[in-house]
Each structure stands twice: as structure tokens, then as C-alpha cells.
Design a protein around this motif. Structure first.
Motif, short mmCIF file in Angstrom:
data_model
loop_
_atom_site.label_atom_id
_atom_site.label_comp_id
_atom_site.label_asym_id
_atom_site.label_seq_id
_atom_site.Cartn_x
_atom_site.Cartn_y
_atom_site.Cartn_z
N VAL A 129 8.57 18.05 38.66
CA VAL A 129 9.26 16.94 39.33
C VAL A 129 8.97 16.90 40.83
O VAL A 129 9.66 16.22 41.59
CB VAL A 129 10.79 17.03 39.08
CG1 VAL A 129 11.11 16.82 37.62
CG2 VAL A 129 11.34 18.37 39.56
N ASN A 130 7.93 17.64 41.26
CA ASN A 130 7.45 17.62 42.65
C ASN A 130 8.54 17.96 43.68
O ASN A 130 8.68 17.30 44.71
CB ASN A 130 6.88 16.23 42.97
CG ASN A 130 5.66 15.89 42.13
OD1 ASN A 130 4.82 16.75 41.87
ND2 ASN A 130 5.58 14.66 41.67
N LEU A 131 9.28 19.02 43.41
CA LEU A 131 10.32 19.44 44.34
C LEU A 131 10.00 20.77 45.02
O LEU A 131 10.80 21.27 45.82
CB LEU A 131 11.66 19.57 43.61
CG LEU A 131 12.40 18.28 43.30
CD1 LEU A 131 13.68 18.55 42.54
CD2 LEU A 131 12.71 17.51 44.59
N ILE A 132 8.81 21.32 44.73
CA ILE A 132 8.44 22.58 45.37
C ILE A 132 8.35 22.39 46.89
O ILE A 132 7.90 21.36 47.37
CB ILE A 132 7.09 23.09 44.80
CG1 ILE A 132 7.24 23.39 43.31
CG2 ILE A 132 6.64 24.34 45.54
CD1 ILE A 132 8.27 24.46 42.99
N VAL A 152 9.40 29.33 46.24
CA VAL A 152 9.37 27.86 46.17
C VAL A 152 9.23 27.19 47.53
O VAL A 152 9.26 25.96 47.61
CB VAL A 152 10.63 27.33 45.46
CG1 VAL A 152 10.68 27.79 44.03
CG2 VAL A 152 11.90 27.72 46.21
N THR A 153 9.07 27.97 48.61
CA THR A 153 8.89 27.36 49.93
C THR A 153 7.57 27.82 50.55
O THR A 153 7.17 28.97 50.39
CB THR A 153 10.04 27.73 50.88
OG1 THR A 153 10.13 29.16 51.01
CG2 THR A 153 11.37 27.19 50.37
N VAL A 165 10.13 32.00 36.31
CA VAL A 165 8.89 31.31 35.92
C VAL A 165 9.20 29.92 35.39
O VAL A 165 8.58 28.92 35.81
CB VAL A 165 8.11 32.13 34.88
CG1 VAL A 165 6.91 31.34 34.37
CG2 VAL A 165 7.66 33.46 35.47
N GLU A 166 10.15 29.83 34.46
CA GLU A 166 10.47 28.53 33.87
C GLU A 166 11.10 27.59 34.90
O GLU A 166 10.81 26.38 34.91
CB GLU A 166 11.41 28.71 32.68
CG GLU A 166 11.57 27.46 31.83
CD GLU A 166 10.24 26.94 31.30
OE1 GLU A 166 10.07 25.70 31.31
OE2 GLU A 166 9.38 27.75 30.92
N ASN A 167 11.95 28.12 35.77
CA ASN A 167 12.53 27.27 36.82
C ASN A 167 11.45 26.74 37.76
O ASN A 167 11.48 25.56 38.16
CB ASN A 167 13.56 28.07 37.62
CG ASN A 167 14.86 28.27 36.87
OD1 ASN A 167 15.18 27.51 35.96
ND2 ASN A 167 15.61 29.29 37.25
N TYR A 168 10.48 27.58 38.09
CA TYR A 168 9.40 27.14 38.98
C TYR A 168 8.57 26.05 38.31
O TYR A 168 8.23 25.03 38.94
CB TYR A 168 8.51 28.33 39.34
CG TYR A 168 7.46 27.99 40.37
CD1 TYR A 168 7.72 28.18 41.73
CD2 TYR A 168 6.22 27.47 40.00
CE1 TYR A 168 6.76 27.87 42.68
CE2 TYR A 168 5.26 27.16 40.94
CZ TYR A 168 5.54 27.36 42.28
OH TYR A 168 4.60 27.04 43.22
N ARG A 169 8.24 26.23 37.04
CA ARG A 169 7.45 25.22 36.33
C ARG A 169 8.21 23.90 36.23
O ARG A 169 7.62 22.82 36.38
CB ARG A 169 7.11 25.74 34.93
CG ARG A 169 6.16 26.93 34.93
CD ARG A 169 5.96 27.48 33.54
NE ARG A 169 5.37 26.50 32.64
CZ ARG A 169 5.19 26.70 31.34
NH1 ARG A 169 5.59 27.85 30.79
NH2 ARG A 169 4.62 25.78 30.60
#
Length: 266
Positions: free
Chosen positions: A124-127, A206-207, A115-119
Motif C-alpha cells: 500500500v506504499n506506506l514504507i 520501515v524508515t 516480515v508480513e507487516n512489512y510486505r
């Protein structure tokens, strides 16, 4: 020949590993109607592989996966080597504390940080990018620990001799420690590539597009068909996905076992 308890256990474990693979091979090279029944005279076909390749952009998935595992391994080896050398041979304040924190990280499951890594990556708009998959893994506590333990076994006299010859700390690392730790690098590289080649949950989260999806996420297209699940095509797609790892292991199995034994990995 009398089977011991250890050999019996090894045979059972081998069967547990081989039977699903044998079924996947059988289903992939036979028509769909033979996926649930074993008939020696069943006709062979490669049509399942053709259909699987046409159903998903496998070329893009393979490229994404290759870029991903290469990127992660390169960062892990560079950062792990520098950190391990500092922890093994450099004296600085807080060294033991830093090493204790690295060991503590080994006790934290990666899924607990999702969760924290995703947030963080969303901010930083890397999703939906390959770097988004790689960033949480570019520094490996296990790799640092493994290399530190290996570097500590290098005789200090070699270090001193290189310094007498005028070598800088970086030159000592690259010309003394790194060559002697080659088996450890091979062993860790195999572990890292295998893990990230097969990783599924984090890349799935994340993709969102074909341009960034690896193979494992791309396989889900075969389980979401409106026409039902075609196990023959799924098995063919799974074999294509796992083939590079299987072929690599079969070709380098001797180096694989020897590097693990020399590195002390149990």
C-alpha cells in the motif's frame, strides 16, 4: 537496620538501573578523555550536548516521535475502549471467541509478524512514513484486556441507572465507565508511550529518511561515524532522547504508582 531479602533485591535492582544512567550523565557533562576514568576535579562541559544536537536533526526526530506516540495512543484508547466495553457489557454471538482470540494475540511476539507487516505496508506504499510505524500497533490486545477487566468491576447498577435516565450505550460508556477507569487509562498510557518512544527495530526497518525517523533510529548516526565512537557525544544524545520520559516519570511518579496499583498491573 537489618536488610531483608526483599530489600536487598530491591537495592540491587536499583543499582543495576542507576549505574548506567549515572555513567551516561558523567560522560555527557565531561570532556571525552574522562569517559573511561573517574576524576573528581574533571572540568564540566555542555559541549557534548551541543555537538550531539548539531550532528543530527534532533528537532525533527523529537517531532516525529511525539506525533508517533500520540497517534498510537489515541487509536489504542479509542479502539480499546469500544472493544473492551463490548466484551465486558454487551451480549452478542461469538463474544467469548473474540475475547479468546484477543488473549491469544498476547502470546504472539510482535517481532514474529515483522516480515508480513512489512510486505503488507509495502503493497500500500506506506514504507518510510510515520503511519507505517504506527499501523501495526493501533489496536492493543493488552489494552483491550486491561480495560475489559476494569469495566467488569463497574457495578451493573450504575449502567442500569444511566439507561433508565435515557442514556444511549455510547453515553453510558463515556459518562459512567470511562471516568471510573481513569487510573487504568493513566497506567496504560504510560506503558504505551514508554514502549513506543523506545521502540527501535520496527521503525528502523520501515524508515529510510529523516522526515519519518523517530529518536531511537536517529541515534544510530552516532555509532556509524568513520572517526570512531565518541562515547561522550553518544551519552549526551542518549540523555536528550530519554530526558522527556525521565522528567515525566519524576514529575508524575506518585500518579504513576497509584494508577498501576488501582489498575491491578503487576
Amino acid at each position: 537496620m537489618v536488610l531483608t531479602l526483599e530489600s536487598t533485591g530491591a537495592i540491587l535492582l536499583a543499582l543495576i538501573w542507576v549505574l548506567p544512567l549515572a555513567y551516561a550523565v558523567w560522560a555527557a557533562i565531561h570532556p571525552a578523555e574522562y569517559t573511561t576514568r573517574f576524576v573528581l576535579t574533571a572540568p564540566l562541559t555542555l559541549d557534548n550536548f551541543t555537538r550531539a544536537w548539531a550532528a543530527a536533526p534532533f528537532a525533527r526526530y523529537f517531532l516525529n516521535t511525539f506525533i508517533l506516540v500520540t497517534m498510537i495512543l489515541a487509536f489504542q484508547l479509542v479502539l480499546g475502549t469500544l472493544a473492551a466495553y463490548a466484551l465486558a457489557r454487551q451480549d452478542f454471538w461469538g463474544r467469548d471467541i473474540a475475547f479468546a482470540l484477543i488473549l491469544a494475540q498476547l502470546m504472539i511476539m510482535p517481532d514474529a509478524l515483522i516480515v508480513e507487516n512489512y510486505r503488507t505496508l509495502a503493497r500500500v506504499n506506506l514504507i518510510d512514513t510515520i503511519p507505517a510505524i504506527a499501523l501495526p500497533y493501533i489496536a492493543s490486545a493488552f489494552g483491550i484486556f486491561l480495560l475489559r477487566q476494569t469495566f467488569k468491576t463497574v457495578p451493573k447498577e450504575l449502567d442500569d441507572a444511566a439507561r433508565v435516565e435515557g442514556a444511549s450505550p455510547l453515553q453510558v460508556l463515556m459518562k459512567v465507565y470511562v471516568p471510573l477507569a481513569k487510573p487504568t487509562y493513566i497506567a496504560y498510557g504510560l506503558v504505551s508511550v514508554s514502549y513506543h518512544w523506545n521502540n527501535f527495530l520496527w521503525p528502523l526497518l520501515v524508515t529510510n529518511s529523516v522526515e519519518s525517523r523517530p529518536l531511537t533510529v536517529g541515534l544510530q548516526v552516532f555509532s556509524s561515524s568513520d572517526q570512531g565512537i565518541d562515547w561522550a557525544v553518544i551519552c549526551a544524545a542518549t540523555l536528550m532522547t530519554s530526558a522527556p520520559l525521565l522528567v515525566g516519570f519524576l514529575l508524575f511518579q506518585r500518579q504513576f504508582v497509584q494508577s498501576f496499583m488501582r489498575a491491578g498491573i503487576k
